[in-house]
Scaffold this motif. Structure first.
Motif, PDB file in Angstrom:
ATOM      1  N   UNK A   1       9.879   3.021  12.421  1.00 49.94           N
ATOM      2  CA  UNK A   1       9.515   4.351  11.949  1.00 49.94           C
ATOM      3  C   UNK A   1      10.508   4.836  10.893  1.00 49.94           C
ATOM      4  N   UNK A   2      11.773   4.541  11.091  1.00 42.76           N
ATOM      5  CA  UNK A   2      12.794   4.925  10.114  1.00 42.76           C
ATOM      6  C   UNK A   2      12.532   4.264   8.762  1.00 42.76           C
ATOM      7  N   UNK A   3      12.156   2.986   8.798  1.00 41.01           N
ATOM      8  CA  UNK A   3      11.841   2.254   7.567  1.00 41.01           C
ATOM      9  C   UNK A   3      10.609   2.857   6.888  1.00 41.01           C
ATOM     10  N   UNK A   4       9.582   3.166   7.682  1.00 39.60           N
ATOM     11  CA  UNK A   4       8.337   3.711   7.124  1.00 39.60           C
ATOM     12  C   UNK A   4       8.556   5.088   6.509  1.00 39.60           C
ATOM     13  N   UNK A   5       9.381   5.901   7.148  1.00 38.78           N
ATOM     14  CA  UNK A   5       9.591   7.252   6.644  1.00 38.78           C
ATOM     15  C   UNK A   5      10.234   7.248   5.257  1.00 38.78           C
ATOM     16  N   UNK A   6      11.053   6.259   4.977  1.00 43.45           N
ATOM     17  CA  UNK A   6      11.612   6.124   3.639  1.00 43.45           C
ATOM     18  C   UNK A   6      10.517   5.783   2.627  1.00 43.45           C
ATOM     19  N   UNK A   7       9.567   4.949   3.069  1.00 41.71           N
ATOM     20  CA  UNK A   7       8.447   4.600   2.200  1.00 41.71           C
ATOM     21  C   UNK A   7       7.508   5.794   2.005  1.00 41.71           C
ATOM     22  N   UNK A   8       7.359   6.624   3.053  1.00 42.70           N
ATOM     23  CA  UNK A   8       6.507   7.809   2.939  1.00 42.70           C
ATOM     24  C   UNK A   8       6.939   8.672   1.760  1.00 42.70           C
ATOM     25  N   UNK A   9       8.248   8.875   1.634  1.00 44.22           N
ATOM     26  CA  UNK A   9       8.780   9.742   0.580  1.00 44.22           C
ATOM     27  C   UNK A   9       8.477   9.166  -0.801  1.00 44.22           C
ATOM     28  N   UNK A  10       8.739   7.871  -0.953  1.00 47.14           N
ATOM     29  CA  UNK A  10       8.497   7.225  -2.250  1.00 47.14           C
ATOM     30  C   UNK A  10       7.006   7.146  -2.560  1.00 47.14           C
TER      31      UNK A  10
ATOM     32  N   UNK B   1       5.054  10.228  -4.108  1.00 44.15           N
ATOM     33  CA  UNK B   1       5.140  10.402  -5.561  1.00 44.15           C
ATOM     34  C   UNK B   1       4.388   9.310  -6.304  1.00 44.15           C
ATOM     35  N   UNK B   2       4.522   8.080  -5.837  1.00 45.40           N
ATOM     36  CA  UNK B   2       3.955   6.933  -6.562  1.00 45.40           C
ATOM     37  C   UNK B   2       2.429   6.889  -6.541  1.00 45.40           C
ATOM     38  N   UNK B   3       1.820   7.509  -5.532  1.00 46.33           N
ATOM     39  CA  UNK B   3       0.354   7.437  -5.441  1.00 46.33           C
ATOM     40  C   UNK B   3      -0.345   8.544  -6.229  1.00 46.33           C
ATOM     41  N   UNK B   4       0.396   9.598  -6.605  1.00 43.18           N
ATOM     42  CA  UNK B   4      -0.217  10.760  -7.264  1.00 43.18           C
ATOM     43  C   UNK B   4      -1.041  10.421  -8.508  1.00 43.18           C
ATOM     44  N   UNK B   5      -0.570   9.509  -9.384  1.00 47.58           N
ATOM     45  CA  UNK B   5      -1.366   9.207 -10.587  1.00 47.58           C
ATOM     46  C   UNK B   5      -2.736   8.620 -10.283  1.00 47.58           C
TER      47      UNK B   5
ATOM     48  N   UNK C   1      -7.850  -1.201  -4.895  1.00 48.15           N
ATOM     49  CA  UNK C   1      -7.505  -1.547  -6.278  1.00 48.15           C
ATOM     50  C   UNK C   1      -6.117  -1.018  -6.619  1.00 48.15           C
ATOM     51  N   UNK C   2      -5.892   0.277  -6.368  1.00 51.91           N
ATOM     52  CA  UNK C   2      -4.588   0.872  -6.667  1.00 51.91           C
ATOM     53  C   UNK C   2      -3.635   0.777  -5.483  1.00 51.91           C
ATOM     54  N   UNK C   3      -4.160   0.325  -4.324  1.00 61.19           N
ATOM     55  CA  UNK C   3      -3.374   0.206  -3.089  1.00 61.19           C
ATOM     56  C   UNK C   3      -2.866   1.573  -2.616  1.00 61.19           C
TER      57      UNK C   3
ATOM     58  N   UNK D   1       0.830  -1.205   0.000  1.00 62.22           N
ATOM     59  CA  UNK D   1       0.000   0.000   0.000  1.00 62.22           C
ATOM     60  C   UNK D   1       0.868   1.261   0.000  1.00 62.22           C
ATOM     61  N   UNK D   2       0.301   2.337  -0.537  1.00 61.93           N
ATOM     62  CA  UNK D   2       1.019   3.606  -0.652  1.00 61.93           C
ATOM     63  C   UNK D   2       0.397   4.605   0.318  1.00 61.93           C
ATOM     64  N   UNK D   3       1.086   4.868   1.412  1.00 58.99           N
ATOM     65  CA  UNK D   3       0.639   5.753   2.487  1.00 58.99           C
ATOM     66  C   UNK D   3       1.776   6.713   2.774  1.00 58.99           C
ATOM     67  N   UNK D   4       1.487   7.867   3.360  1.00 60.33           N
ATOM     68  CA  UNK D   4       2.528   8.875   3.584  1.00 60.33           C
ATOM     69  C   UNK D   4       2.649   9.309   5.045  1.00 60.33           C
ATOM     70  N   UNK D   5       1.827   8.731   5.914  1.00 63.57           N
ATOM     71  CA  UNK D   5       1.906   9.008   7.350  1.00 63.57           C
ATOM     72  C   UNK D   5       1.548   7.744   8.110  1.00 63.57           C
ATOM     73  N   UNK D   6       1.887   7.731   9.398  1.00 59.68           N
ATOM     74  CA  UNK D   6       1.495   6.596  10.242  1.00 59.68           C
ATOM     75  C   UNK D   6      -0.028   6.523  10.327  1.00 59.68           C
TER      76      UNK D   6
END
Length: 418
Positions: free
Chosen positions: A256-265, A268-272, A326-328, A195-200
């Motif tokens: 949290x350190x691992x998640x914050x790296x995913x937040x950044x990616x 961008x990836x969820x915008x479309x 569907x788009x996660x 899934x594409x999330x940007x916060x906890x």
């Protein structure tokens, strides 16, 4: 290709939805079916008038509008308009609506190519077209035939994604039914990488569906200050049960350190995919009478979108998060815009908070106050109480009362000086 068929009570609303997209330069009318002249050469009012005239032939049909979207794989974004019209015409023939008047719009505001078809289900002889089970029967047959005839990407992958959201309950963690850490790990391995999330908070919107929550601790706690993270099982009432388990103890290491790296990616990836949720919400309001957030959630679930509500202790809604299975992708309502945030959705549902005991000062009240002010520069105790009661009861009276006090005060000073 994925076909979605909806019927509604207002063809005007559906027509305006597509026409407004043209006005916003997010869509274009690429063709029509069974119009006496080319629809693109007609004024929009005349395009709508033919559809309305057809519905007038049978006023007993309450849900007479037909709105179809044909969605193509993202790799097919270069399909020419001529081919799209051939697909639309072939599809309408195969589902039994080939003789109906219809308009075909190509939209450009989503992450995948798609077209919308607007029509009605009243024939020229006034008979109603039966559309029960049309999606499961005629539409599925038409879809498969068209995919083969036009060399389109088959919808198998999309179908599997929709099926995958149904067994969510089967993997929901239940405290006491299996080893706690193993149950949590299974959910984390399913959700966190996909899934594409940007916060906890957005991550928790998904995890909570699986009866799991991520804990950062209170702001003054040692865990929060040391940027720690733990995961815990929730019961059916979404209350924490059992012992929290540190994120670092899981094989995935979802700290949290691992998640914050995913937040950044993920940002961008969820915008479309942002527009897919906005479009789904807009269409839900156009095609249905929605009075509550629960109504909207029930309708969006059919499109694979789940709404997570955030309420305070008094039960007042203050936030919404949309989880697109569907788009996660996961979006807070405020990220999508004010009309999709909690307050915006409640406004669109017609929900208004008010105090039933609140009163307003009428014109008679104002006249009574003015008459008394003309005959006396002294305000009695009863009048003071009445003024303050009015002040509490009506914001509109505040400005008037303030002026009255200043006017009387000025008169008293003048009298003393004389």
């Amino acid at each position: 290709m994925v076909a979605v068929i909806n019927t509604g009570s207002s063809v005007r609303s559906i027509f305006n939805y597509n026409e407004n997209k043209i006005k916003a330069e997010k869509a274009e009318l690429i063709g029509d079916g069974n119009y006496p002249v080319e629809a693109s050469g007609l004024h929009r009012d005349l395009r709508l008038k033919l559809l309305l005239k057809m519905l007038e032939l049978n006023t007993n049909v309450k849900r007479g509008s037909v709105h179809i979207s044909l969605n193509f794989d993202s790799s097919e974004n270069n399909l020419p308009k001529e081919k799209l019209m051939e697909i639309a015409n072939d599809y309408m023939d195969k589902i039994g609506l080939g003789d109906q008047p219809y308009l075909v719009y190509q939209h450009h505001d989503a992450g995948h190519p798609h077209i919308h078809i607007v029509s009605v289900k009243v024939k020229s002889d006034g008979k109603r077209i039966d559309m029960n089970n049309i999606g499961r029967n005629q539409s599925e047959t038409a879809r498969r035939d068209i995919e083969k005839a036009f060399g389109l990407v088959v919808a198998q992958r999309c179908k599997k994604e929709k099926i995958n959201i149904k067994p969510v309950k089967s993997i929901v963690a239940q405290y006491g039914e299996s080893e706690t850490k193993k149950a949590i790990a299974y959910v984390l391995n399913t959700v966190i990488p996909n899934y594409k999330y940007t916060t906890v908070g957005e991550l928790n919107a998904v995890l909570n569906l699986y009866n799991i929550t991520a804990l950062q601790g209170a702001k003054d706690s040692r865990m929060f200050q040391h940027r720690g993270l733990a995961y815990q099982i929730l019961n059916d009432k979404k209350q924490p049960v059992g012992v929290p388990i540190k994120a670092s103890s899981f094989y995935l290491k979802p700290t949290l350190k691992y998640l914050e790296l995913k937040f950044i990616a993920n940002k961008t990836n969820r915008n479309p995919h942002l527009k897919r949720i906005k479009n789904a919400v807009d269409m839900a309001f156009i095609q249905n009478k929605i009075k509550t957030v629960s109504d909207l959630d029930r309708i969006l679930t059919k499109d694979g979108i789940k709404i997570a509500e955030r309420r305070n202790e008094q039960g007042i809604l203050y936030g919404l998060t949309y989880v697109d299975h569907i788009t996660k992708c996961v979006f807070n309502g405020s990220t999508l815009g004010k009309p999709y945030a909690a307050s915006g959705i409640e406004e669109r549902c017609g929900v208004k908070e008010f105090n039933s005991n609140r009163k307003t000062v009428t014109d008679i009240d104002h006249r009574q106050l003015m008459n008394k002010s003309q005959h006396s520069s002294f305000i009695s105790g009863n009048e003071v109480q009445k003024i303050f009661d009015s002040l509490l009861q009506s914001d509109s009276a505040a400005e008037y009362i303030s002026k009255e006090f200043k006017r009387k005060k000025k008169r008293r000073r003048k009298g003393l000086n004389d």
